[in-house]
Design a protein around this motif. Sequence first.
Motif, PDB file in Angstrom:
ATOM      1  N   TYR A   3      -8.518 -12.625   0.838  1.00  0.00           N
ATOM      2  CA  TYR A   3      -7.677 -11.811  -0.018  1.00  0.00           C
ATOM      3  C   TYR A   3      -7.204 -12.589  -1.245  1.00  0.00           C
ATOM      4  O   TYR A   3      -6.673 -13.690  -1.121  1.00  0.00           O
ATOM      5  CB  TYR A   3      -6.437 -11.330   0.740  1.00  0.00           C
TER       6      TYR A   3
ATOM      7  N   VAL B 124      -4.790  -5.280  -4.251  1.00  0.00           N
ATOM      8  CA  VAL B 124      -4.566  -3.997  -4.909  1.00  0.00           C
ATOM      9  C   VAL B 124      -5.785  -3.094  -4.741  1.00  0.00           C
ATOM     10  O   VAL B 124      -5.671  -1.905  -4.453  1.00  0.00           O
ATOM     11  CB  VAL B 124      -4.249  -4.222  -6.405  1.00  0.00           C
ATOM     12  N   GLU B 125      -6.963  -3.676  -4.901  1.00  0.00           N
ATOM     13  CA  GLU B 125      -8.184  -2.859  -4.862  1.00  0.00           C
ATOM     14  C   GLU B 125      -8.667  -2.611  -3.445  1.00  0.00           C
ATOM     15  O   GLU B 125      -9.446  -1.689  -3.199  1.00  0.00           O
ATOM     16  CB  GLU B 125      -9.284  -3.550  -5.681  1.00  0.00           C
ATOM     17  N   GLY B 126      -8.231  -3.451  -2.500  1.00  0.00           N
ATOM     18  CA  GLY B 126      -8.594  -3.237  -1.100  1.00  0.00           C
ATOM     19  C   GLY B 126     -10.049  -3.517  -0.786  1.00  0.00           C
ATOM     20  O   GLY B 126     -10.638  -2.900   0.079  1.00  0.00           O
ATOM     21  N   ASN B 127     -10.675  -4.471  -1.503  1.00  0.00           N
ATOM     22  CA  ASN B 127     -12.088  -4.755  -1.242  1.00  0.00           C
ATOM     23  C   ASN B 127     -12.329  -6.234  -0.928  1.00  0.00           C
ATOM     24  O   ASN B 127     -13.285  -6.835  -1.384  1.00  0.00           O
ATOM     25  CB  ASN B 127     -12.940  -4.338  -2.440  1.00  0.00           C
TER      26      ASN B 127
ATOM     27  N   ASN C   5       0.821  -1.215   0.000  1.00  0.00           N
ATOM     28  CA  ASN C   5       0.000   0.000   0.000  1.00  0.00           C
ATOM     29  C   ASN C   5       0.848   1.254   0.000  1.00  0.00           C
ATOM     30  O   ASN C   5       0.502   2.255  -0.631  1.00  0.00           O
ATOM     31  CB  ASN C   5      -0.928   0.017   1.215  1.00  0.00           C
TER      32      ASN C   5
ATOM     33  N   ARG D 133      -5.837  -9.575  -6.531  1.00  0.00           N
ATOM     34  CA  ARG D 133      -6.624  -8.457  -7.028  1.00  0.00           C
ATOM     35  C   ARG D 133      -7.218  -7.652  -5.869  1.00  0.00           C
ATOM     36  O   ARG D 133      -7.140  -6.424  -5.843  1.00  0.00           O
ATOM     37  CB  ARG D 133      -7.731  -9.008  -7.916  1.00  0.00           C
ATOM     38  N   ALA D 134      -7.762  -8.378  -4.895  1.00  0.00           N
ATOM     39  CA  ALA D 134      -8.350  -7.713  -3.740  1.00  0.00           C
ATOM     40  C   ALA D 134      -7.283  -6.938  -2.974  1.00  0.00           C
ATOM     41  O   ALA D 134      -7.565  -5.910  -2.360  1.00  0.00           O
ATOM     42  CB  ALA D 134      -9.024  -8.730  -2.833  1.00  0.00           C
TER      43      ALA D 134
END
Lengths: 272, 325
Positions: free
Chosen positions: B70, B76-79, A127, B73-74
Amino acid sequence: MNGKRPWWKTAIGIVLTAAMLFPVYWMINVSLTPATQMRKSPPAWFPVNATFEGYQAVLSQQLPFLATSLVVGLGTVVLTVALAAPAAYSLAKLRPRGRGALNFILLIAQMIPGIIMAMGFYAIYLNLGILNTIPGLILADSTIAVPFGVLIFTAFMSGIPNELMQAAKIDGAGSWRTFRSVVMPVSRNSIVTVSLFAFLWAWSDFIFASTLDSGGSSKPITLGIYAYIGNNNQEWNSIMATAVVASIPAAVLLVLAQRYVAAGVTAGAVKD
Amino acid sequence: MAVTQAAGTRSVRGTGGAARSASPGRGSRPRRRRSGQWAAWAFLAPVVIYMVAFYAYPLYRNLELSLKDYTVRAFVEGNAPFVWFDNYVKVFQNPTFGPALLHTALFTVISIVFQFGLGMALAVFFFQNFRLSATLRALFLVPWLLPLIVSASTWSWMLNSESGVVNSVLEAFGVGQVNWLTSPQWALTSVIIANIWIGIPFNLVILYSGLQNISGDIYEAAALDGANGWQKFWRVTFPLLRPVSAITILLGLVYTLKVFDIIWIMTRGGPANSSTTFATWSYQLGFGSVLPDFSPAAAVGNLLIILALIFGLIYIRTQRKQDLT
């Protein structure tokens, strides 16, 4: 102790040491073995046909990795001592309330396996965008050494006689002055010890390097060797030559620091 | 500087320090104690902040990883969706779980027993101060200095089935080829042997420094009382070394439980998971494959923390008892 110093003990000591160091000898032996004789059975016990082709490979391919490891190791030492020594002085001599809890946390912190820290750091670094950077690796590597450093410093500093602290106090020294001018000089040997271990752990670190620093251009030497093992599985003289070179700074450091460790910090302080 | 003032002593350069230090009477004691606390915590502050930022927070992130699902992809997108303990259930149901637990226990216990026993014997032996003892003891430390990747790759080659020196020696004694690293029944033994070799110097260093911290006066007193070498060890050395021994074993447990490098480099936990421990399993899931499985990896890692915590509590209880007696 009794002045007789029998030779047979030395003989046993030499045999034990030779047995212990055999893998190290073998590493050197293999590093000098020509690639063509690598699969010879039985293997040559001495490097009779010594070749330096392995070391030539190190010189041509591994120098940047060695430089990265040196920077990371030194950075970790500075960070570790700066954080651990004052904390240990406080825990050992200033008796802060809640030191039991902090000692507990430090003990627990030491038990956290690197793989778990690596995964947490990976998520954070991803991040923050500091994956594959040297400062990121230094920060991660210091987590191996800081709790250990505090505990070792605390153990050493607890051994500093209270008379010494009281003498400083009588002379009008405050906590900071006592720490800087009395505790730190007396703790010189423990500083060397902690620095040594911090450096070695950072230098040898594989798990943080392989998780947090495997994609960039500034890889440490451990990854250099690991890539070697993966790529050219047959050139064991190059792998072992890199291993020998990667071992040199660490060995030099211990040989130099051995004197400090042996000096015995508290005994000297009492006698003075 | 702020620390100096907080400590309650006015000036270091002040004259007549001895006279001044005598002045604080009984009445000022509570105030001094409080300001002493300020100084103590000022020295601790950097480490406390550090621990929060670089221990607590990564651990929190790790816990979060294990409670969510996780994917790369999740990440990077944080969802990533919250799935409670699904990852843990999956880990428990995984056929690797049982073997990994057993291997972790065997690896740890066997390594510690041999490392500590041999380390203690060697520490006492080298403490006798014979000719060359200091030099030999220094040499003994070399394995400890070697980066684990160096030791692990050296042992890998030594234990190589066809070209390794170990099998070559065994052959000379009539033992057939042992597939140290490539057969399921020997892989764990091989990594344990390598780990014991690596751990001996550490035990030697710590125990030896413990021996050094025992005052020579005590030995002189014991000698005056007519104690022989054996009595000196069991009546003086061993009891006085008990706190250091506890620390050595605790640290040994800590470092052995989380050993990852040696096993990963020598066997990658294989063949067929025969040398998989929690540490290598976690890495295998998170970083060891093309498609990373971060969430189960974090779950395995957190189980490893719980194991470590159990040992930590045992240690702390032991230490408390020691302090009481």
